[in-house]
Enzyme design. Structure first.
Site, PDB file in Angstrom:
ATOM      1  N   HIS A   1      -5.596   2.971   0.745  1.00  0.00           N
ATOM      2  CA  HIS A   1      -4.816   4.115   1.209  1.00  0.00           C
ATOM      3  C   HIS A   1      -5.501   4.913   2.329  1.00  0.00           C
ATOM      4  O   HIS A   1      -4.901   5.205   3.354  1.00  0.00           O
ATOM      5  CB  HIS A   1      -4.531   5.076   0.058  1.00  0.00           C
TER       6      HIS A   1
ATOM      7  N   ASP B   1       0.905  -1.139   0.000  1.00  0.00           N
ATOM      8  CA  ASP B   1       0.000   0.000   0.000  1.00  0.00           C
ATOM      9  C   ASP B   1       0.945   1.190   0.000  1.00  0.00           C
ATOM     10  O   ASP B   1       1.530   1.523   1.036  1.00  0.00           O
ATOM     11  CB  ASP B   1      -0.888   0.007   1.240  1.00  0.00           C
ATOM     12  N   HIS B   2       1.130   1.803  -1.164  1.00  0.00           N
ATOM     13  CA  HIS B   2       2.245   2.751  -1.247  1.00  0.00           C
ATOM     14  C   HIS B   2       2.050   3.974  -0.338  1.00  0.00           C
ATOM     15  O   HIS B   2       2.999   4.665  -0.023  1.00  0.00           O
ATOM     16  CB  HIS B   2       2.560   3.132  -2.699  1.00  0.00           C
TER      17      HIS B   2
HETATM   18  C1  BG6 Z   1      -3.292   4.628  -6.811  1.00  0.00           C
HETATM   19  C2  BG6 Z   1      -4.639   4.745  -7.470  1.00  0.00           C
HETATM   20  O1  BG6 Z   1      -3.267   3.543  -5.916  1.00  0.00           O
HETATM   21  O2  BG6 Z   1      -3.023   5.811  -6.091  1.00  0.00           O
HETATM   22  C3  BG6 Z   1      -4.690   5.967  -8.375  1.00  0.00           C
HETATM   23  O3  BG6 Z   1      -4.886   3.573  -8.230  1.00  0.00           O
HETATM   24  C4  BG6 Z   1      -4.309   7.199  -7.607  1.00  0.00           C
HETATM   25  O4  BG6 Z   1      -5.992   6.118  -8.946  1.00  0.00           O
HETATM   26  C5  BG6 Z   1      -2.982   6.971  -6.901  1.00  0.00           C
HETATM   27  O5  BG6 Z   1      -4.193   8.272  -8.516  1.00  0.00           O
HETATM   28  C6  BG6 Z   1      -2.627   8.127  -6.011  1.00  0.00           C
HETATM   29  O6  BG6 Z   1      -1.326   7.951  -5.536  1.00  0.00           O
HETATM   30  P1  BG6 Z   1      -0.396   9.201  -5.238  1.00  0.00           P
HETATM   31  O7  BG6 Z   1       0.839   8.618  -4.643  1.00  0.00           O
HETATM   32  O8  BG6 Z   1      -0.171   9.892  -6.540  1.00  0.00           O
HETATM   33  O9  BG6 Z   1      -1.184  10.030  -4.284  1.00  0.00           O
END
Ligand code: BG6
Length: 509
Positions: free
Chosen positions: A261, A198-199
């Site tokens: 997230h 989960d980045h």
């Molecule tokens: C991803 C989603 O997990 O996270 C995308 O699939 C979203 O739709 C993205 O835009 C957002 O990540 P970050 O790091 O750009 O906030």
């Protein structure tokens, strides 16, 4: 007493784990994730001297290419997406660890020959039989890859080494599919060797939530229903579906961002102090939060959740099409590109404190933040004079401009009494003077080091799906609640009403 030794290369949460020599095998090595995130992250780790002393990187994919053409492709991607500009010498040295393995994902021979490649790398590069498999392919390929890893014995390290698997999102599309995928993973790798990405957990400021709460006496004492009125968690992006309509139209904002997230961020804000900093102690507390979420089902969903979809509009002065007019989107699509929820955590600490959570595409700005809104001061003294006294708000800015600010009231200089809100503001960039690493850098490093703290555990993923599935089940019974908003606006007015019922107003980022 002498300070405990710390390794200068490793500034992890606990300073304990070090990346170990290993070979990273990327399934789906020609895809977008490898180009945009994984290879730039590996290069930046190399540039910062953080990679293990011995490393092999093997791209596993179906297309025909040579090592050289694969490296050239990765170089072009790294030049485009790397956080730090590419240094030619450093790239050459990193690229010498990269090779390409062509195979279909369902071909057992491809895995047998991969085993031979990995053994050779152990001998030539000193990767010690340690293997890290990254499932970056399309989710419908996960099953066949996991089965083949199991059958070929690659799910065990070689010669006493370890084998770990990183699974990219989406982790299932609902609770049954997540369970099925968990069972499949478990059939090949024990939970301790499974790293579900989960980045958001790898983002520097998300990690700082725990430090803010548990390394400062000031906030934790007030971190409860007695002092906090409500919490707002917002993720907004001006982006639309950006060529991902095939996936997004089947997914929608709730599954794409909230199930993973935003619920993870909510857990970090709401959890009790863990018994220690080890992975399971932290994840135990997060899962308790998920279990305490008041289920939203049936009619409650239509009272506490707003779903929206963007219509045509303009972002930064540029006209953009309606969601339904985007390429590969069903012209009658009912998929939500915006969602706002009132979530309640039914436990002792949070009883009666709503968590307002929202996510939207095609909103005017890009940003993710958590705002803790404290209760008003009593209506005596200054507040009784008729002066507007704003409530205290602590804002944790996850991105961009990572930092923390606190809104307070102060007297304006002068003979009369005028009270104005002022801000105490901490910016990562200026306070620490160094660039924050990308989430994938941290997460790859942790997986190589055997630290799963910033990855989701099986029960977390399943509890989050349980919560989200009940909402989707109610949505499936109706379609008239889908609210439309113009691209470039802050979302449907229905979401404003949701917050207003509690006397709250959504923040403008
Ligand atoms: C991803 C989603 O997990 O996270 C995308 O699939 C979203 O739709 C993205 O835009 C957002 O990540 P970050 O790091 O750009 O906030």
């Amino acid at each position: 007493m002498a300070n405990p030794p710390t390794n200068p290369l490793r500034e992890g949460l606990t300073n304990r784990a070090l990346p170990e020599p290993c070979t990273l095998v990327i399934f789906g090595a020609t895809g977008d994730l490898t180009h945009r995130k994984l290879v730039p992250a590996l290069y930046n780790l190399a540039a910062d001297g953080m990679l293990p002393p011995a490393l092999g990187v093997v791209g596993f994919a179906r297309r025909d290419k040579s090592d050289e053409s694969f490296r050239a492709e990765l170089e072009a991607a790294a030049r485009k997406f790397s956080r730090q500009p590419l240094n030619d010498g450093l790239w050459e040295s990193f690229a010498s660890s990269v090779s390409y393995h062509r195979s279909a994902f369902d071909d057992p021979d491809g895995y047998r020959s991969l085993a031979a490649v990995l053994d050779k790398l152990d001998a030539s590069r000193g990767t010690r039989g340690n293997r890290l498999f990254y499932l970056a392919a399309a989710p419908d390929q996960f099953q066949v890859i996991l089965e083949n890893l199991g059958r070929s014995g690659l799910n065990k390290g070689s010669n006493g080494g370890w084998a770990r698997v990183i699974v990219e999102k989406p982790f299932g599309v609902d609770l049954p599919s997540a369970r099925q995928l968990n069972d499949l993973v478990e059939g090949a790798f024990p939970e301790a060797d499974t790293y579900r990405i989960d980045h958001y957990l790898g983002k520097e400021t998300a990690q700082n939530i725990m430090v803010l709460r548990f390394a400062n006496a000031l906030f934790e004492a007030m971190w409860n229903a007695r002092y906090i009125d409500h919490v707002q968690i917002t993720a907004c992006e001006p982006l639309g579906v950006e060529g991902r309509a095939g996936y997004y139209d089947k997914s929608g904002a709730l599954r794409d961002m909230v199930q993973n997230h935003l619920l993870q961020l909510l857990c970090l804000v709401a959890m009790e102090p863990p018994t220690g900093l080890d992975a399971d102690a932290i994840r135990d507390e997060k899962v308790k939060v998920l279990r305490s979420l008041r289920p939203l089902a049936g009619d409650d969903v239509f009272r506490h959740v707003v779903r929206g979809q963007y219509g045509a509009g303009s972002i930064n002065g540029k006209r953009v099409a309606a969601y339904r007019d985007e390429a590969n989107v069903d012209p009658e699509s009912g998929t939500e590109t915006y969602v706002a929820l009132e979530v309640n955590v039914d436990n002792w600490r949070w009883a009666g404190v709503p968590f307002f959570v929202r996510m939207g595409k095609r909103l005017p700005k890009s940003g993710t933040e958590i705002a803790i809104h404290f209760k008003s001061v009593p209506p005596v003294l200054f507040k009784a004079t008729g002066e507007a006294v704003d409530d205290n708000v602590l804002v944790i800015r996850i991105q961009p401009d990572e930092g923390i600010s606190l809104r307070m009231s102060a007297k304006m200089p002068g003979a009369s009494l005028r009270i104005e809100p002022v801000k105490m503001d901490f910016h990562y960039g200026t306070s620490f003077g160094k660039a924050t690493p990308e989430a994938y850098e941290r997460l790859l490093l942790d997986a190589m080091s055997g630290d799963p703290t910033l990855f989701a555990r099986r029960d977390e993923v399943e509890e989050a799906w349980r919560f989200v599935d009940a909402i989707r089940a109610a949505w499936a019974t109706r379609s008239d609640d889908l609210a439309f908003y113009s691209a470039g606006s802050w979302g449907p007015t229905e979401a404003e009403d949701l917050a207003k019922r509690h006397g709250a107003t959504w923040r403008r980022l």
